[in-house]
Enzyme design. Structure first.
Site, PDB file in Angstrom:
ATOM      1  N   LYS A  40       0.863  -1.309  -0.048  1.00 34.65           N
ATOM      2  CA  LYS A  40      -0.121  -0.095  -0.072  1.00 34.65           C
ATOM      3  C   LYS A  40       0.814   1.331  -0.169  1.00 34.65           C
ATOM      4  CE  LYS A  40      -3.731   2.498   0.234  1.00 34.65           C
ATOM      5  NZ  LYS A  40      -2.866   3.533  -0.658  1.00 34.65           N
ATOM      6  N   LYS A  64       7.494   3.448   7.022  1.00 33.89           N
ATOM      7  CA  LYS A  64       6.671   4.226   7.545  1.00 33.89           C
ATOM      8  C   LYS A  64       5.288   3.262   8.161  1.00 33.89           C
ATOM      9  CE  LYS A  64       5.414   7.990   5.312  1.00 33.89           C
ATOM     10  NZ  LYS A  64       5.273   8.929   4.244  1.00 33.89           N
ATOM     11  N   LYS A  76       5.016   1.371  -3.754  1.00 38.26           N
ATOM     12  CA  LYS A  76       4.823   2.710  -4.450  1.00 38.26           C
ATOM     13  C   LYS A  76       4.720   2.521  -5.979  1.00 38.26           C
ATOM     14  CE  LYS A  76       5.059   7.392  -3.087  1.00 38.26           C
ATOM     15  NZ  LYS A  76       4.542   7.939  -1.976  1.00 38.26           N
ATOM     16  N   THR A 151      -2.329  14.770   6.205  1.00 38.91           N
ATOM     17  CA  THR A 151      -0.747  14.723   6.575  1.00 38.91           C
ATOM     18  C   THR A 151      -0.364  15.836   7.013  1.00 38.91           C
ATOM     19  OG1 THR A 151      -0.567  13.327   4.643  1.00 38.91           O
ATOM     20  CG2 THR A 151       1.264  14.290   5.231  1.00 38.91           C
TER      21      THR A 151
END
Length: 372
Positions: A40, A64, A76, A151
């Site tokens: 993901k 992360k 990614k 974010t």
């Protein structure tokens, strides 16, 4: 480049390159490590995407997810295409079709540079699968990350955890989805935003910028908001202004060792991915400047993505207030923990965060029998 040279003990597990002759689209998917869950991560569209760049960012996603202790794997994707092109939708649809073997079984797309909430809707439509991409508009049952500013919100929450922000001076490099949302939340928390920037230049006012006005201008003019605000300076001024909190929230590799020696700040909170070099991190540590690593500070998006993934086939929408509350509590706790870990390990915050994430990933790899 030789893709095999990208592979080490952690990954990547799979690299898929695709192309479409009709649109001229070229793209790549890198699934880095799935020991803790399926791949993901965000999908970016720029004219100069490279395999190495996407592989590097996929590795950041591995750390992360592990850093926030949520169970997905690092991945990614990138599309070599101009996002301002009138053929953007055709290229995006071609990219989605070419990856239909991997999406959404092995990888679920997310928003990154060059893609919007409408683009998420386009991918879902092309693959006839609501679970193919996160970040779709709320009207389609999605969780609109950019609209919520999750974010940037998390970046400001992290800073507030480590420093009482009321009256403190904050400089933000970048005024995109992350930088703008961060500036908004900093202002709400009582901080004085003394600098922001976009590709068109920097704004600096030691007395404090009018964040509400800037946000309104951004809604009308996008990146040109800084010029509409007036008194634009050259890029880089926003990094050198004296401040209490510096937030690099633009692109990677913007702070090198030389610049790290010039910064006049107490706290650096990384809103962008990979904004500081390893050498810069060491210089900042020696100078006593605390740095919150990117995959801790800007993990608000992955916390929101986890909620979105959990509800992607549900008829019930996710409550945004629940997401923001989780982003705040999760990121505040992680940031405070990394400062303690760095001190106890006698290393930089980046090294401490990476070691902790690696320990979690390695434990999962051992349990699955992927390593001895």
């Amino acid at each position: 480049m030789d893709v095999l040279e990208l592979m080490d003990e952690w990954g990547p597990e799979k690299v898929v390159c695709v192309s479409d002759r009709r649109t001229g689209m070229k793209g790549v998917l890198v699934i880095d490590n799935t020991a803790r869950g399926m791949g993901k991560g965000g999908t970016r569209m720029t004219p100069n995407v490279t395999v190495a760049e996407i592989a590097r960012l996929a590795r950041v996603m591995t750390w992360k997810w592990a850093g926030v202790d949520l169970f997905f794997g690092g991945a990614k994707a990138g599309i070599v295409f101009d996002p301002s092109s009138p053929d953007k939708e055709a290229a995006l649809r071609a990219f989605a079709r070419k990856l239909s073997n991997e999406v959404p079984r092995e990888y679920v797309l997310g928003l990154d540079v060059g893609l919007t909430e409408r683009d998420a809707a386009i991918v879902q439509d092309e693959l006839s699968d609501r679970g193919a991409m996160m970040g779709a508009p709320a009207q389609l049952g999605g969780l609109p990350y950019d609209e919520l500013g999750v974010t940037g919100y998390g970046v400001a929450e992290v800073a507030d955890e480590l420093m009482e922000l009321r009256g403190k001076r904050v400089a933000v490099q970048g005024f995109g989805a992350v930088g703008a949302a961060a500036a908004k939340r900093f202002a709400e928390l009582g901080a004085v935003v003394v600098a922001v920037s976009s590709v068109h230049g920097a704004l600096v006012d030691t007395g404090g910028l009018d964040v509400a006005r800037l946000l309104k201008l951004r809604g009308e003019f996008g990146d040109l908001a800084v010029k509409e605000y007036g008194d634009v300076r050259e890029l880089g001024a926003e990094l050198r202004v004296p401040c209490d909190v510096l937030v690099p929230a633009a692109l990677q590799d913007v702070i090198d060792a030389e610049l790290a020696g010039e910064l006049d700040t107490t706290l650096v909170v990384e809103g962008a991915n990979l904004p500081t070099s390893v050498a810069a991190q060491e210089v900042l540590a020696r100078r006593g400047i605390t740095v919150v690593p990117d995959f801790i500070a800007n993990a608000g998006g992955v916390v929101a993505a986890a909620f979105g993934m959990d509800a992607r086939y549900s008829p019930f929408p996710v409550n945004p207030a629940t997401v923001l509350e989780a982003v705040s509590s999760k990121l505040r706790a992680n940031a405070a923990n990394i400062i303690v870990e760095a001190r106890s390990r006698g290393t930089t915050t980046h090294a401490a965060a990476r070691e902790l994430a690696q320990e979690r990933v390695l434990a999962a790899m051992k349990l699955r029998g992927r390593v001895a």
